[in-house]
Design an enzyme around this catalytic site. Sequence first.
Site, mmCIF file in Angstrom:
data_model
loop_
_atom_site.group_PDB
_atom_site.id
_atom_site.type_symbol
_atom_site.label_atom_id
_atom_site.label_comp_id
_atom_site.label_asym_id
_atom_site.label_seq_id
_atom_site.Cartn_x
_atom_site.Cartn_y
_atom_site.Cartn_z
ATOM 1 N N ASP A 177 5.836 8.299 15.234
ATOM 2 C CA ASP A 177 6.382 9.294 14.310
ATOM 3 C C ASP A 177 7.016 8.677 13.067
ATOM 4 O OD1 ASP A 177 8.424 8.240 15.869
ATOM 5 O OD2 ASP A 177 8.720 10.075 17.003
ATOM 6 N N ASN A 194 16.890 16.026 25.018
ATOM 7 C CA ASN A 194 16.293 17.343 25.294
ATOM 8 C C ASN A 194 14.878 17.244 25.859
ATOM 9 O OD1 ASN A 194 14.781 16.575 23.101
ATOM 10 N ND2 ASN A 194 15.453 18.211 21.740
ATOM 11 N N HIS A 219 12.359 15.498 24.518
ATOM 12 C CA HIS A 219 11.250 15.277 23.575
ATOM 13 C C HIS A 219 10.635 13.897 23.771
ATOM 14 C CE1 HIS A 219 14.190 13.775 20.214
ATOM 15 N NE2 HIS A 219 13.588 12.739 20.742
ATOM 16 N N GLU A 259 9.128 18.448 20.249
ATOM 17 C CA GLU A 259 10.389 19.061 20.659
ATOM 18 C C GLU A 259 10.142 20.195 21.655
ATOM 19 O OE1 GLU A 259 13.113 17.688 19.919
ATOM 20 O OE2 GLU A 259 13.542 17.520 17.789
HETATM 21 C C1 F6R Z 1 11.060 7.528 18.298
HETATM 22 C C2 F6R Z 1 10.719 8.669 19.133
HETATM 23 C C3 F6R Z 1 11.759 9.449 19.840
HETATM 24 C C4 F6R Z 1 12.785 8.555 20.554
HETATM 25 C C5 F6R Z 1 13.838 9.417 21.251
HETATM 26 C C6 F6R Z 1 14.899 8.566 21.914
HETATM 27 O O1 F6R Z 1 9.899 6.960 17.741
HETATM 28 O O2 F6R Z 1 9.579 8.994 19.222
HETATM 29 O O3 F6R Z 1 11.144 10.286 20.786
HETATM 30 O O4 F6R Z 1 12.125 7.760 21.493
HETATM 31 O O5 F6R Z 1 14.442 10.252 20.316
HETATM 32 O O6 F6R Z 1 15.613 7.875 20.934
HETATM 33 P P1 F6R Z 1 16.661 6.746 21.320
HETATM 34 O O7 F6R Z 1 15.892 5.631 21.925
HETATM 35 O O8 F6R Z 1 17.305 6.357 20.017
HETATM 36 O O9 F6R Z 1 17.621 7.361 22.288
#
Ligand code: F6R
Length: 246
Positions: A67, A136, A138, A143
């Site tokens: 992303d 959540n 994702h 999402e």
């Molecule tokens: C990032 C991504 C997100 C993160 C998720 C957890 O490329 O795709 O899904 O993996 O938001 O983020 P952290 O590791 O910062 O808790």
Amino acid sequence: MRLQVLEDYEEMSVKAASIVASQVTLKPDSNLGLATGSTPLGMYNNLIKMYKKNLINFKEVVTFNLDEYVGLPADHPQSYHYYMFDNFFDKVNIPPEKIYIPSGVGDDLKQICKKYDQSINSHGGIDLQVLGIGKNGHIGFNEPDNKLRTNTHVVKLTEETINDNSRFFDSIDDVPKKAISMGMSSIMKSKKILLLASGEQKAEAIKKAINGEITTEHPASLLQLHSDVIILVDKNAAKLLATTNT
Ligand code: F6R
């Protein structure tokens, strides 16, 4: 799903790096799907250490990131482009032309998304996809919703995700409200998936991903439908699981 509970973040990171290294050793021209955020930082550090010791060679590897924020140019310190080069790509030998990250800047984001999927497909799909997980549920920026998108798309970030990610920005107002994310289809089509989670704040999301109902309202629960998923969690993220290792 194979679950492994590791003692702490460092152990989880070492294990994750060893799985990526095995993949690249067995198939030097692997297509790796990569994630950003706090969770994989330790894994990247361990991969860099292995590279410096000549234990891994990335010269044939192709990478696809999950992303990117809409509106942040590649040189913006909070963009995922910047993150990837700063934390990993600048320190290993992946040829720049083999690095794919969707651009969050452009007149025609739909076209950017379409081209991104074409690049993934023309390379034969992803061999190993590394994922973190949002509180959540994702994965990528898919999402929770009553429907999920299959292909790379522009997504409106939830309040919760904006709040969670505000820790990387000076102010919550600076957090982009939209992102480009790989869709569930590219993720689910990956041959292997490596999901990482660390810390008590991820315990609920992990419990629902592994033992919960399979629902688009918790996107990570869809991974239950994939035949080759490895989940590495530290003890804190495993707190709400009934069993420790499956
Ligand atoms: C990032 C991504 C997100 C993160 C998720 C957890 O490329 O795709 O899904 O993996 O938001 O983020 P952290 O590791 O910062 O808790």
